[in-house]
Design an enzyme around this catalytic site. Structure first.
Site, PDB file in Angstrom:
ATOM      1  N   GLY A 176       0.830  -1.197   0.000  1.00  0.00           N
ATOM      2  CA  GLY A 176       0.000   0.000   0.000  1.00  0.00           C
ATOM      3  C   GLY A 176       0.861   1.243   0.000  1.00  0.00           C
ATOM      4  O   GLY A 176       2.082   1.171   0.182  1.00  0.00           O
ATOM      5  N   LYS A 177       0.266   2.371  -0.216  1.00  0.00           N
ATOM      6  CA  LYS A 177       0.979   3.643  -0.123  1.00  0.00           C
ATOM      7  C   LYS A 177      -0.046   4.752   0.043  1.00  0.00           C
ATOM      8  O   LYS A 177      -1.189   4.624  -0.414  1.00  0.00           O
ATOM      9  CB  LYS A 177       1.798   3.889  -1.394  1.00  0.00           C
ATOM     10  CG  LYS A 177       3.006   4.779  -1.173  1.00  0.00           C
ATOM     11  CD  LYS A 177       4.184   3.993  -0.626  1.00  0.00           C
ATOM     12  CE  LYS A 177       5.382   4.857  -0.389  1.00  0.00           C
ATOM     13  NZ  LYS A 177       6.547   4.036   0.006  1.00  0.00           N
TER      14      LYS A 177
END
Ligand code: NAD
Length: 424
Positions: free
Chosen positions: A113-114
């Site tokens: 994720g980011k």
């Protein structure tokens, strides 16, 4: 005469296209079918939120924030949150997929994720940053959590930002939930060894590469770009085991000493003067010249896209250890391969950071904290295993290390998806 193809650096340096180029090459080699490619490529969830914040001067401003969960096939999404004026959803999406592959190479039970918030932290007060962070957290509170998505620091965010996120999340859940983020201060559930972890991981993978090439640590001359967390820690740890750090490159200059720089003294010099330039233990040299010095190890640890189709032919190292994320563009990969450079790709070389983040999460969930030796021993075990997994894959499939790392990662994630099946 064949017309020369103009080099399109803007295209070459686009993070999403770079991620896609590596993905496609690895997927082709693996012979992945179209359906699985679609599943592996598509982000599982993308959230865009508006963040209304009262500024110190009484004005109301609205910031935009993103959180992308690229994959949750092998575990919760995992990845940093960056604050910068030029954050785009494309960039966040690319970095989220990068995290999926990095966690899969390290074989830790995470997806990728980011997150990002479009803002300029240089013009914001601490109070404003805190209000942005808390409102952003409140907006994504239903999408993060120890079992769902575990953020961490990235560009312009730090331990304090993580403490605010942890507190905001905990207030919403009416209990303290330290495992919702990693990269926290030590006395709020952080892990020992985290500040050194990425640099230490670079050292461990470089040591394995040197062994493979039959070069002793004391014969290793190292050039480092970026003297921050990753580059500085790697420099310190590398000199400890006998490497010679012959050049350090920063944004404002470079220093060189063919006998090896005294890294601790250089750190002190930078602390006192604000720069590495004019260090008495070395000579100032041109930054470009330093980057392409003959050496055993080149360690870019500053930013992305520093080795491109325009300059990769000038590289004179035996091992390229990618401390930074994305320092090499996809077209530069082929140039380095032709030159026979042994590449430790970012998703392998800088995986030490996320690995110790994983240890932090494990410790938080157990409420039982490890000493630094145990953290480092377990980090070494994972980094050495990842190195051998990637290089074995490279040898058995006759591909370069980066393609091997991506193939290994895609294979692991695809296998998890196949085992789980598609829920309908
Ligand atoms: P940092 O901000 O601590 O250090 C970066 C250093 O690079 C700074 O000293 C900065 O002055 C220098 N720099 C900036 N532009 C430069 C230029 N053009 N030339 C030379 N030096 C320049 O950041 P960091 O945490 O060390 O991260 C560096 C890279 O490593 C980034 O790509 C980051 O995404 C990646 N990375 C970091 C971690 C981590 O745990 N910190 C983990 C994985 C990957």
């Amino acid at each position: 005469m064949i017309a020369e193809i103009p080099v399109d650096l803007e295209h070459e340096c686009n993070p999403w296209l770079a991620a896609e180029a590596r993905f496609n090459r690895a997927a082709d080699k693996l012979g992945l079918d179209d359906g699985m490619r679609k599943v592996l490529k598509a982000p599982a969830r993308e959230v865009t939120v508006s963040i209304p914040v009262m500024l110190d001067d009484g004005r109301l401003e609205v910031f935009t924030g993103y959180r992308v969960q690229h994959s949750i096939a092998r575990g919760p999404a995992k990845g940093g949150i960056r604050y910068a004026p030029d954050v785009t959803i494309d960039e966040v999406r690319a970095l989220a997929s990068w995290m999926t592959w990095k966690c899969a190479v390290a074989n830790i039970p995470y997806g990728g994720g980011k997150g990002g918030v479009i803002c300029d932290p240089t013009v914001l007060s601490m109070g404003e940053l805190e209000r942005i962070t808390r409102r952003y957290t409140a907006a994504i509170v239903d999408f993060i959590g120890p079992e769902v998505d575990v953020p961490a620091p990235d560009m312009n965010t730090n331990e304090q930002t993580m403490a605010w996120i942890m507190d905001t999340y905990s207030m919403h859940h009416r209990q303290t939930v330290t495992a919702v983020v990693t990269g926290k201060p030590l006395n709020l559930g952080g892990s020992r060894g985290r500040p050194e972890a990425t640099g230490r991981g670079c050292l461990i993978s470089t040591l394995e590469a040197l062994k493979k090439l039959g070069i002793g640590p004391t014969d290793a001359r190292v050039v480092i770009q970026g003297f921050g967390n990753v580059g500085g820690m790697a420099a310190k740890l590398m000199t400890k085991v006998g490497f010679k750090v012959i050049a350090v490159i920063e944004w404002d200059g470079a220093v060189y000493n063919p006998k090896g720089l005294d890294v601790l003294a250089l750190m002190q010099h930078r602390k006192e003067t604000g720069s590495i330039v004019d260090f008495s233990g070395g000579e100032n040299i041109d930054r470009e010249e330093a980057m392409f010095l003959e050496c055993e190890v080149l360690l870019p640890a500053a930013k992305e896209n520093v080795l491109t189709s325009l300059n990769a032919h000038r590289v004179r190292c035996k091992i390229l250890c990618e401390g930074a994320n994305g320092p090499t563009t996809a077209p530069a990969d082929d140039i380095l391969a032709d030159k026979g450079v042994f590449v430790l790709p970012d998703i392998l070389a800088n995986g030490g950071g996320v690995t110790v983040s994983y240890f932090e999460w494990v410790q938080d969930r157990q409420g039982f904290f490890w000493n630094e030796d145990l953290v480092n021993t377990r980090l070494e075990e994972i980094m050495v295993n990842s190195f051998h997994d990637v290089t074995s894959y490279s040898e058995s499939h006759k591909v370069d290390n980066r393609t091997a790392a991506y193939m290994l990662a895609l294979d692991r994630v695809a296998f998890a998806i196949k085992l789980r099946g598609i829920y309908a």
